[in-house]
Write a protein that holds these residues in place. Structure first.
Motif, PDB file in Angstrom:
ATOM      1  N   ASP A 106     -18.500  10.439 -43.636  1.00  0.00           N
ATOM      2  CA  ASP A 106     -18.846  11.088 -44.900  1.00  0.00           C
ATOM      3  C   ASP A 106     -19.035  12.588 -44.737  1.00  0.00           C
ATOM      4  OD1 ASP A 106     -18.685   8.753 -46.423  1.00  0.00           O
ATOM      5  OD2 ASP A 106     -20.767   8.221 -46.011  1.00  0.00           O
ATOM      6  N   LEU A 107     -19.632  13.013 -43.631  1.00  0.00           N
ATOM      7  CA  LEU A 107     -19.809  14.446 -43.397  1.00  0.00           C
ATOM      8  C   LEU A 107     -18.464  15.148 -43.204  1.00  0.00           C
ATOM      9  CD1 LEU A 107     -22.950  14.450 -41.086  1.00  0.00           C
ATOM     10  CD2 LEU A 107     -22.812  15.289 -43.438  1.00  0.00           C
ATOM     11  N   LEU A 108     -17.541  14.493 -42.500  1.00  0.00           N
ATOM     12  CA  LEU A 108     -16.211  15.070 -42.322  1.00  0.00           C
ATOM     13  C   LEU A 108     -15.487  15.181 -43.662  1.00  0.00           C
ATOM     14  CD1 LEU A 108     -15.096  13.233 -39.061  1.00  0.00           C
ATOM     15  CD2 LEU A 108     -15.634  15.660 -39.296  1.00  0.00           C
ATOM     16  N   ALA A 109     -15.572  14.133 -44.467  1.00  0.00           N
ATOM     17  CA  ALA A 109     -14.944  14.164 -45.790  1.00  0.00           C
ATOM     18  C   ALA A 109     -15.583  15.246 -46.655  1.00  0.00           C
ATOM     19  CB  ALA A 109     -15.053  12.792 -46.462  1.00  0.00           C
ATOM     20  N   LEU A 110     -16.905  15.325 -46.615  1.00  0.00           N
ATOM     21  CA  LEU A 110     -17.619  16.327 -47.400  1.00  0.00           C
ATOM     22  C   LEU A 110     -17.241  17.735 -46.957  1.00  0.00           C
ATOM     23  CD1 LEU A 110     -19.852  16.812 -49.539  1.00  0.00           C
ATOM     24  CD2 LEU A 110     -21.484  16.776 -47.654  1.00  0.00           C
ATOM     25  N   ALA A 111     -17.174  17.956 -45.650  1.00  0.00           N
ATOM     26  CA  ALA A 111     -16.796  19.278 -45.137  1.00  0.00           C
ATOM     27  C   ALA A 111     -15.386  19.644 -45.595  1.00  0.00           C
ATOM     28  CB  ALA A 111     -16.887  19.309 -43.614  1.00  0.00           C
ATOM     29  N   SER A 112     -14.482  18.690 -45.574  1.00  0.00           N
ATOM     30  CA  SER A 112     -13.117  18.940 -46.008  1.00  0.00           C
ATOM     31  C   SER A 112     -13.060  19.285 -47.498  1.00  0.00           C
ATOM     32  CB  SER A 112     -12.246  17.712 -45.723  1.00  0.00           C
ATOM     33  OG  SER A 112     -10.942  17.912 -46.182  1.00  0.00           O
ATOM     34  N   ILE A 113     -13.779  18.530 -48.318  1.00  0.00           N
ATOM     35  CA  ILE A 113     -13.809  18.784 -49.763  1.00  0.00           C
ATOM     36  C   ILE A 113     -14.417  20.147 -50.056  1.00  0.00           C
ATOM     37  CG2 ILE A 113     -14.913  18.051 -51.920  1.00  0.00           C
ATOM     38  CD1 ILE A 113     -14.582  15.123 -50.808  1.00  0.00           C
ATOM     39  N   TYR A 114     -15.523  20.460 -49.414  1.00  0.00           N
ATOM     40  CA  TYR A 114     -16.179  21.747 -49.650  1.00  0.00           C
ATOM     41  C   TYR A 114     -15.310  22.906 -49.159  1.00  0.00           C
ATOM     42  CZ  TYR A 114     -20.660  19.733 -51.118  1.00  0.00           C
ATOM     43  OH  TYR A 114     -21.656  19.083 -51.793  1.00  0.00           O
ATOM     44  N   ALA A 115     -14.677  22.740 -47.986  1.00  0.00           N
ATOM     45  CA  ALA A 115     -13.814  23.801 -47.464  1.00  0.00           C
ATOM     46  C   ALA A 115     -12.647  24.043 -48.416  1.00  0.00           C
ATOM     47  CB  ALA A 115     -13.298  23.437 -46.076  1.00  0.00           C
ATOM     48  N   ASN A 116     -12.072  22.972 -48.959  1.00  0.00           N
ATOM     49  CA  ASN A 116     -10.970  23.120 -49.908  1.00  0.00           C
ATOM     50  C   ASN A 116     -11.429  23.840 -51.178  1.00  0.00           C
ATOM     51  OD1 ASN A 116      -8.164  22.456 -50.638  1.00  0.00           O
ATOM     52  ND2 ASN A 116      -9.174  21.349 -52.291  1.00  0.00           N
ATOM     53  N   THR A 117     -12.619  23.498 -51.662  1.00  0.00           N
ATOM     54  CA  THR A 117     -13.155  24.140 -52.859  1.00  0.00           C
ATOM     55  C   THR A 117     -13.383  25.629 -52.629  1.00  0.00           C
ATOM     56  OG1 THR A 117     -14.232  22.065 -53.483  1.00  0.00           O
ATOM     57  CG2 THR A 117     -15.036  24.062 -54.544  1.00  0.00           C
ATOM     58  N   ILE A 118     -13.976  25.976 -51.504  1.00  0.00           N
ATOM     59  CA  ILE A 118     -14.221  27.382 -51.161  1.00  0.00           C
ATOM     60  C   ILE A 118     -12.893  28.119 -51.019  1.00  0.00           C
ATOM     61  CG2 ILE A 118     -15.099  28.924 -49.355  1.00  0.00           C
ATOM     62  CD1 ILE A 118     -17.267  26.679 -48.852  1.00  0.00           C
ATOM     63  N   ASN A 119     -11.918  27.467 -50.376  1.00  0.00           N
ATOM     64  CA  ASN A 119     -10.597  28.051 -50.186  1.00  0.00           C
ATOM     65  C   ASN A 119      -9.939  28.352 -51.530  1.00  0.00           C
ATOM     66  OD1 ASN A 119      -7.496  27.492 -50.011  1.00  0.00           O
ATOM     67  ND2 ASN A 119      -8.093  28.083 -47.925  1.00  0.00           N
ATOM     68  N   THR A 120      -9.995  27.411 -52.462  1.00  0.00           N
ATOM     69  CA  THR A 120      -9.412  27.595 -53.795  1.00  0.00           C
ATOM     70  C   THR A 120     -10.078  28.761 -54.516  1.00  0.00           C
ATOM     71  OG1 THR A 120      -8.856  25.252 -53.935  1.00  0.00           O
ATOM     72  CG2 THR A 120      -8.976  26.463 -56.023  1.00  0.00           C
ATOM     73  N   TYR A 121     -11.410  28.811 -54.455  1.00  0.00           N
ATOM     74  CA  TYR A 121     -12.157  29.904 -55.096  1.00  0.00           C
ATOM     75  C   TYR A 121     -11.707  31.261 -54.552  1.00  0.00           C
ATOM     76  CZ  TYR A 121     -15.989  33.260 -55.466  1.00  0.00           C
ATOM     77  OH  TYR A 121     -16.719  34.401 -55.651  1.00  0.00           O
ATOM     78  N   LYS A 122     -11.651  31.381 -53.227  1.00  0.00           N
ATOM     79  CA  LYS A 122     -11.284  32.666 -52.628  1.00  0.00           C
ATOM     80  C   LYS A 122      -9.857  33.066 -52.976  1.00  0.00           C
ATOM     81  CE  LYS A 122     -14.560  32.830 -48.838  1.00  0.00           C
ATOM     82  NZ  LYS A 122     -14.741  32.967 -47.379  1.00  0.00           N
ATOM     83  N   LYS A 123      -8.929  32.097 -52.964  1.00  0.00           N
ATOM     84  CA  LYS A 123      -7.550  32.410 -53.334  1.00  0.00           C
ATOM     85  C   LYS A 123      -7.465  32.927 -54.768  1.00  0.00           C
ATOM     86  CE  LYS A 123      -5.001  29.184 -50.401  1.00  0.00           C
ATOM     87  NZ  LYS A 123      -4.181  27.950 -50.413  1.00  0.00           N
ATOM     88  N   GLU A 124      -8.161  32.263 -55.674  1.00  0.00           N
ATOM     89  CA  GLU A 124      -8.143  32.708 -57.071  1.00  0.00           C
ATOM     90  C   GLU A 124      -8.716  34.109 -57.210  1.00  0.00           C
ATOM     91  OE1 GLU A 124     -10.126  29.796 -59.518  1.00  0.00           O
ATOM     92  OE2 GLU A 124      -8.581  28.282 -59.123  1.00  0.00           O
ATOM     93  N   GLU A 125      -9.815  34.384 -56.547  1.00  0.00           N
ATOM     94  CA  GLU A 125     -10.449  35.701 -56.649  1.00  0.00           C
ATOM     95  C   GLU A 125      -9.590  36.795 -56.019  1.00  0.00           C
ATOM     96  OE1 GLU A 125     -13.500  36.833 -58.128  1.00  0.00           O
ATOM     97  OE2 GLU A 125     -13.011  34.986 -59.201  1.00  0.00           O
ATOM     98  N   LEU A 126      -9.023  36.528 -54.843  1.00  0.00           N
ATOM     99  CA  LEU A 126      -8.185  37.540 -54.198  1.00  0.00           C
ATOM    100  C   LEU A 126      -6.918  37.800 -55.005  1.00  0.00           C
ATOM    101  CD1 LEU A 126      -8.572  36.478 -50.447  1.00  0.00           C
ATOM    102  CD2 LEU A 126      -9.785  38.294 -51.676  1.00  0.00           C
ATOM    103  N   THR A 127      -6.339  36.750 -55.570  1.00  0.00           N
ATOM    104  CA  THR A 127      -5.153  36.917 -56.420  1.00  0.00           C
ATOM    105  C   THR A 127      -5.497  37.748 -57.658  1.00  0.00           C
ATOM    106  OG1 THR A 127      -4.262  34.812 -55.619  1.00  0.00           O
ATOM    107  CG2 THR A 127      -3.352  35.664 -57.681  1.00  0.00           C
TER     108      THR A 127
END
Length: 177
Positions: A106-127
């Protein structure tokens, strides 16, 4: 020739037995001392090394004080398996070691989901910043020079965000052997 109902049922039971073998942790029959007890006897030294990260993340985990298996806080996860045993997230996990394994999953899945969410946020902001620079008035040479340098830097950041990072962890589950 068509199979009889008995033959179809026998095949279904064989498939389910094979699936259960794949879900069942192969080490369980060889683990005599319950995990919670082993943690207690070994003062959970390695396990307790995670306390800093739990505290820094403001995560509170239940103590491993008994040999109960995985369970959810509110019982919702258990309801999934009640209606559809094939989808039971706790299938194949037993005792305190199963609870610990499920925690890691569950921690691995959670880390993956959170990392993807943070990644999406940063891409949108930088774009969005690149778009702002492209739409800005760049008639001043100094402003244009800085803007072009910023765009190059922002695009390099976006390139990095398109990559995946990998983390190696020790094998902790052995199923189907």
């Amino acid at each position: 020739m068509a199979k009889t109902a008995l033959e179809r049922k026998r095949e279904q039971l064989n498939r389910e037995a094979s699936r259960l073998r794949l879900l069942t942790e192969s080490t369980y029959p060889f683990l005599k001392l319950p995990f919670f007890q082993w943690l207690d006897e070994n003062s959970g030294q390695e396990w307790d090394n995670g306390d800093l990260h739990k505290d820094a993340s403001r995560i509170i985990f239940p103590a491993f004080e008994d040999d109960s298996g995985p369970r959810s806080v509110d019982g919702e996860v258990e309801r999934i398996g009640k209606d559809d045993p094939e989808a039971d997230p706790y299938a194949g996990y037993a005792g305190s070691i199963g609870r610990a394994e499920r925690l890691v999953d569950d921690l691995l899945a959670l880390a993956s989901i959170y990392a993807n969410t943070i990644n999406t946020y940063k891409k949108e902001e930088l774009t969005a910043r690149i778009k702002e620079i492209e739409d800005a008035d760049l008639s001043d040479p100094d402003t244009k020079k800085k803007a072009l340098a910023d765009i190059v830097r922002l695009r390099k950041m976006l390139e990095r965000l398109d990559k995946a990072s990998r983390i190696s962890i020790p094998e902790y589950k052995i199923k189907g052997i």
